[in-house]
Design a protein around this motif. Structure first.
Motif, short mmCIF file in Angstrom:
data_model
loop_
_atom_site.label_atom_id
_atom_site.label_comp_id
_atom_site.label_asym_id
_atom_site.label_seq_id
_atom_site.Cartn_x
_atom_site.Cartn_y
_atom_site.Cartn_z
N LYS A 142 0.82 -1.21 0.00
CA LYS A 142 0.00 0.00 0.00
C LYS A 142 0.85 1.25 0.00
O LYS A 142 0.54 2.24 -0.69
CB LYS A 142 -0.94 -0.02 1.21
N VAL A 143 1.94 1.26 0.79
CA VAL A 143 2.82 2.43 0.87
C VAL A 143 3.95 2.36 -0.16
O VAL A 143 4.88 3.16 -0.11
CB VAL A 143 3.40 2.57 2.29
N LYS A 144 3.86 1.39 -1.09
CA LYS A 144 4.80 1.25 -2.20
C LYS A 144 6.23 0.99 -1.71
O LYS A 144 7.20 1.56 -2.23
CB LYS A 144 4.76 2.49 -3.09
N TYR A 145 6.33 0.13 -0.71
CA TYR A 145 7.65 -0.32 -0.25
C TYR A 145 8.02 -1.58 -1.04
O TYR A 145 7.21 -2.50 -1.15
CB TYR A 145 7.63 -0.62 1.24
N HIS A 146 9.22 -1.62 -1.55
CA HIS A 146 9.67 -2.76 -2.36
C HIS A 146 10.86 -3.43 -1.68
O HIS A 146 11.77 -2.74 -1.20
CB HIS A 146 10.07 -2.27 -3.75
N PRO A 147 10.88 -4.76 -1.64
CA PRO A 147 12.03 -5.47 -1.04
C PRO A 147 13.17 -5.59 -2.05
O PRO A 147 13.23 -6.55 -2.82
CB PRO A 147 11.45 -6.84 -0.66
N TYR A 148 14.07 -4.63 -2.06
CA TYR A 148 15.17 -4.66 -3.01
C TYR A 148 16.13 -5.78 -2.64
O TYR A 148 16.49 -5.96 -1.47
CB TYR A 148 15.91 -3.31 -3.01
N ARG A 149 16.52 -6.53 -3.64
CA ARG A 149 17.38 -7.68 -3.45
C ARG A 149 18.84 -7.31 -3.70
O ARG A 149 19.15 -6.63 -4.67
CB ARG A 149 16.95 -8.81 -4.39
N VAL A 150 19.70 -7.78 -2.81
CA VAL A 150 21.12 -7.44 -2.91
C VAL A 150 21.74 -8.20 -4.08
O VAL A 150 21.34 -9.31 -4.41
CB VAL A 150 21.84 -7.79 -1.59
N ARG A 151 22.70 -7.58 -4.71
CA ARG A 151 23.44 -8.19 -5.81
C ARG A 151 24.92 -8.20 -5.44
O ARG A 151 25.51 -7.15 -5.19
CB ARG A 151 23.21 -7.43 -7.11
N LEU A 152 25.49 -9.39 -5.38
CA LEU A 152 26.88 -9.54 -4.99
C LEU A 152 27.78 -9.44 -6.22
O LEU A 152 27.53 -10.09 -7.23
CB LEU A 152 27.08 -10.89 -4.31
N ILE A 153 28.82 -8.65 -6.11
CA ILE A 153 29.75 -8.48 -7.22
C ILE A 153 31.18 -8.58 -6.70
O ILE A 153 31.45 -8.39 -5.51
CB ILE A 153 29.55 -7.12 -7.93
N HIS A 154 32.11 -8.91 -7.60
CA HIS A 154 33.52 -8.98 -7.27
C HIS A 154 34.18 -7.62 -7.46
O HIS A 154 33.84 -6.87 -8.37
CB HIS A 154 34.24 -10.00 -8.16
N GLU A 155 35.12 -7.33 -6.59
CA GLU A 155 35.93 -6.14 -6.78
C GLU A 155 37.10 -6.49 -7.69
O GLU A 155 37.85 -7.44 -7.42
CB GLU A 155 36.45 -5.63 -5.43
N LEU A 156 37.26 -5.77 -8.77
CA LEU A 156 38.31 -6.04 -9.74
C LEU A 156 39.54 -5.21 -9.42
O LEU A 156 39.46 -3.99 -9.24
CB LEU A 156 37.83 -5.73 -11.16
N ALA A 157 40.68 -5.90 -9.32
CA ALA A 157 41.95 -5.21 -9.11
C ALA A 157 42.50 -4.74 -10.46
O ALA A 157 41.99 -5.08 -11.53
CB ALA A 157 42.94 -6.13 -8.41
N GLU A 158 43.59 -3.97 -10.38
CA GLU A 158 44.14 -3.38 -11.60
C GLU A 158 44.68 -4.43 -12.56
O GLU A 158 44.59 -4.28 -13.79
CB GLU A 158 45.23 -2.38 -11.22
N ASP A 159 45.26 -5.53 -12.02
CA ASP A 159 45.87 -6.54 -12.87
C ASP A 159 44.91 -7.69 -13.22
O ASP A 159 45.33 -8.66 -13.84
CB ASP A 159 47.12 -7.11 -12.20
N ASP A 160 43.64 -7.59 -12.81
CA ASP A 160 42.70 -8.67 -13.10
C ASP A 160 42.44 -8.83 -14.59
O ASP A 160 42.24 -9.94 -15.09
CB ASP A 160 41.38 -8.45 -12.37
#
Length: 223
Positions: A110-128
């Motif tokens: 009713k109050v337009k609250y949405h359950p946002y789902r987390v998205r897991l990502i890798h941190e890329l280093a400079e030499d990746d």
């Protein structure tokens, strides 16, 4: 347009009492003359109103069946629960406020609250990026030297279960009216975790195997 209680009382007055009673057809015509901008009433409607008054002594609507409406205080408590803890679950709010889970879900909707789902990502280093290129070249060279090289690779799925409350995208939500773009950094190496390897196929036998690896210091983490 449905008739309200005032309209029904007006129709009863048009019917009259004693020797001054009008017929149902006359009541319909009189009601339409007094309310030309409204939809005309039918004789069956007049008959039902009259019969209801004779049987019950009133023309009020019967009480509606079903679950009672949730008051404003309960709705505010549900919203405050999400504001104080955006990661709360519907079951948790339902248990804390002692209301049904469907009611909590309806309030959020009713109050337009949405359950946002987390998205897991890798941190890329400079030499990746260079490592990726080197890996592709390595695989291409070995495949050129041995045509059966790819067929002898063992592919597997891996799931990591953390024992310290580490984020799990399957049951982690963030309740908000807009995307919060929430981000939290986690380290991949942690002693309190267990890995489950599921081998979809082996190179020769084609069997499927699963086992739990008790490696407390896993040097990598697949998300």
């Amino acid at each position: 347009m449905p008739l309200n209680e005032r309209d029904r009382i007006e129709i009863l007055m048009m019917i009259g009492v004693g020797d001054r009673m009008r017929t149902q057809q006359e009541v319909c015509r009189l009601f339409h003359e007094m309310h030309p901008d409204r939809e005309p009433v039918s004789q069956s409607t007049v008959s039902r109103i009259e019969r209801k008054y004779r049987e019950l002594g009133h023309v009020r609507d019967a009480p509606r069946q079903g679950r009672p409406k949730i008051n404003e205080n309960v709705q505010q408590d549900v919203i405050l629960s999400a504001l104080e803890n955006p990661h709360c679950t519907v079951r948790q709010v339902s248990r804390d406020l002692n209301i049904g889970k469907s009611s909590v879900s309806n309030i959020f909707k009713k109050v337009k609250y949405h359950p946002y789902r987390v998205r897991l990502i890798h941190e890329l280093a400079e030499d990746d990026f260079d490592r990726r290129t080197e890996f592709c070249e390595y695989m291409m060279d070995h495949n050129n030297q041995n045509n059966g090289f790819i067929a002898n690779i063992l592919f597997s799925d891996e799931a990591t279960f953390f024992l310290n409350g580490h984020v799990n995208r399957q049951n982690t939500r963030y309740w908000s009216q807009e995307n919060p773009h929430w981000m939290q950094e986690y380290h991949t190496q942690h002693p309190q975790k267990r890995d489950l390897d599921d081998y979809n196929k082996t190179a020769r036998s084609g069997q499927k195997k699963s086992y739990i690896r008790n490696d407390e210091y896993t040097p990598y983490c697949k998300i």
